[in-house]
Design an enzyme around this catalytic site. Structure first.
Site, PDB file in Angstrom:
ATOM      1  N   GLU A  52       5.533  -4.321  11.695  1.00  0.00           N
ATOM      2  CA  GLU A  52       4.340  -3.466  11.747  1.00  0.00           C
ATOM      3  C   GLU A  52       3.256  -4.213  10.986  1.00  0.00           C
ATOM      4  OE1 GLU A  52       1.809  -0.400   9.882  1.00  0.00           O
ATOM      5  OE2 GLU A  52       3.881   0.135   9.389  1.00  0.00           O
TER       6      GLU A  52
ATOM      7  N   CYS B 228      -3.055   0.171   7.264  1.00  0.00           N
ATOM      8  CA  CYS B 228      -3.054  -0.537   8.551  1.00  0.00           C
ATOM      9  C   CYS B 228      -3.685   0.338   9.629  1.00  0.00           C
ATOM     10  CB  CYS B 228      -1.637  -0.953   8.933  1.00  0.00           C
ATOM     11  SG  CYS B 228      -0.498   0.417   8.964  1.00  0.00           S
TER      12      CYS B 228
ATOM     13  N   ASN C 291       0.792  -1.237   0.000  1.00  0.00           N
ATOM     14  CA  ASN C 291       0.000   0.000   0.000  1.00  0.00           C
ATOM     15  C   ASN C 291       0.824   1.286   0.000  1.00  0.00           C
ATOM     16  OD1 ASN C 291       0.828  -0.311   2.627  1.00  0.00           O
ATOM     17  ND2 ASN C 291      -1.162   0.087   3.552  1.00  0.00           N
TER      18      ASN C 291
END
Ligand code: G3H
Length: 484
Positions: free
Chosen positions: A258, A292, A162
């Site tokens: 992450e 996220c 992304n």
């Protein structure tokens, strides 16, 4: 904007300062999520080529660790400038490859250049520390510990689809400034953008071997890279399942992960509902919720729920939907499978009694922004991360209930609290189990010098510019024993 700047030729991988075709003779097709056609191919490299890349990285790192910070800075400043020179080209590639709007893609490149420059400046201003021996009982003044930060060696950088340029550079820049070499494995969907980012490094004349771009099938080189003895640290951003798998495979190397999130937007009964709705809409639906840090559930006090839902409905229906080429907010998801998953979550919620306020419409992998009310804890969408444009509303009767539901999630990335009572917000923030809590703002990673932390299923370790520099170095203690 349909001019095809992408040629269908296969992009080469980058090893020891050279662009190469793989000995495998195989390439991977990269299909645009909205043009529905192959826009380029990347090399499917072999394990032997991974070995070579790591060998050259290890060799190059030895000299790089000896270069001054000022010298490292010169290359990285040049890299940032090159990225800006390539901004339009890069933006078009990002748009075509991962379906992000052209404006957002351009912003991603600008943010990356800013990130690199700030990283340089932060690294130039990081200092070690020293300690006197006599601060410990029985210790002597003649003993002094000098504590410096030294590089780890070779960093394996794996960003997600992304932010194929920004989250790649967010790993590569601190790794380099800290004196490491890098093996950069882009997400397959995002690999063309990643290749172009490396092209900018090549133009900046970064010494050969310091950054090596490896592209290939996860099934062939994924675990091989992660388990490789030549890797000294792994920085990964991506899905929680992949992160968990990676953590099990990696042995005795520091990891920064992450991962996913299920960020709640908690709306108290005293909140400014129009302000809250503005942040919730942008938090939940920008880039179709493929972040996220997207707001992935709303926990609203029942006394103001009807009013908030009314405002949200109006705002969701104003969102532009369609091709990223026309600057739309809600765009086709990265692939058909992702859209299928979102649809399964929506169907599960409807089957269990959720009310569709708006949306629940699909064209191929384009899911229209969907607002679900009366979502309960029995529904999968209350807990699972859709990575798509669906926002569940869960009505609660107290702050305590909001905190309880927020914390029952397997994730712990961020949370937002919307309220006019700042004292109450701080009390609640202390109780919420996430890396960050935003008060009266949407959940988001930036500004990029803030620490960015995921707890529980959302990750381990910390990013943010200074944190990344720290995580890519270790402390080295030299003790000076002054003679009498
Ligand atoms: O998708 C994960 C990113 O770290 C989110 O970054 O909050 O700037 O969109 P963002």
């Amino acid at each position: 904007m349909t001019t095809n700047v992408l040629t269908l030729s296969a992009y080469e991988f980058y090893i020891n300062g050279e662009w190469k075709e793989s000995q495998s003779g195989q390439t991977i097709d990269i299909k645009s999520p909205y043009l529905y056609e192959v826009i380029g191919r990347v090399q499917a490299i072999t394990k032997e080529e991974v070995d070579e890349a790591i060998y050259f990285a290890r060799e190059a790192q030895k000299d790089w660790a000896e270069t001054s910070l000022q010298d490292r800075a010169k290359y990285l400043y040049k890299w940032a400038d090159e990225l800006i020179d390539m901004q339009d080209e890069l933006a078009e590639i990002i748009m075509k490859e991962v379906g992000k709007s052209y404006k957002d893609a351009k912003n991603e490149v600008a943010r990356t250049a800013d990130f690199i420059r700030y990283t340089i400046e932060e690294a130039l201003h990081m200092h070690g520390e020293s300690m006197r021996g006599d601060s410990f009982p029985g210790g002597s003044q003649s003993k002094i510990a000098i504590i410096q930060r030294v590089p780890l060696g070779v960093v394996l950088a794996i960003p997600p689809f992304n932010y194929p340029v920004n989250l790649a550079a967010a790993k590569v820049a601190p790794a380099l400034m800290a004196g490491n070499a890098v093996i950069f494995k882009p997400a397959t969907q995002g690999a063309i953008s990643g290749t172009k980012m490396v092209e900018a490094l090549h133009r900046a004349e970064l010494p050969k071997g310091l950054v090596n771009l490896v592209t290939g099938r996860g099934s062939v080189i994924g675990d091989y890279l992660v388990e490789h003895k030549g890797i000294d640290m792994i920085s990964f951003t991506g899905g929680t399942n992949t992160g968990l798998h990676l953590a099990k495979k990696a042995t005795m190397v520091p990891l920064v992960l992450e991962l996913g999130g299920k960020d709640p937007g908690i709306v108290r009964e005293d909140a400014d509902l129009y302000e809250a709705a503005k942040h919730i809409i942008s938090g939940a639906f920008s880039y179709s919720g493929q972040r996220c840090t997207a707001i992935k559930r709303v926990l609203v006090h029942e006394k103001v729920a009807d009013e908030l839902v009314g405002i949200l409905k109006e705002e969701v229906e104003k969102l532009s939907v369609g091709s990223p080429e026309n600057g739309n907010t809600v765009v086709p998801l990265i692939d058909e499978q992702s859209a299928d998953f979102v649809q399964i979550l929506i169907a599960d919620a409807i089957g269990k009694g959720a009310a569709v306020i708006t949306g629940n419409k699909r064209e191929h992998n384009l899911i229209y922004p969907t607002l679900l009310d009366y979502v309960t804890e029995e529904m999968r969408v209350a807990w699972e991360e859709p990575f798509g444009p669906v926002l569940p509303i869960i009505r609660v009767s107290s702050d305590e209930e909001a905190i309880k539901i927020a914390n029952e999630s397997e994730f712990g990335l961020q949370a937002s609290i919307f309220t006019k009572d700042i004292n109450k917000a701080f009390v609640m923030a202390d109780k919420i189990e996430t890396g960050s809590v935003q008060i009266n703002g949407r959940t988001e990673r930036g500004p990029d010098h803030f620490p960015f932390i995921g707890v529980k299923g959302s990750g381990m370790g910390a990013q943010g510019i200074r944190k990344s520099l720290e995580s890519m170095t270790r402390e080295k203690v030299t003790v000076l024993n002054i003679g009498e």
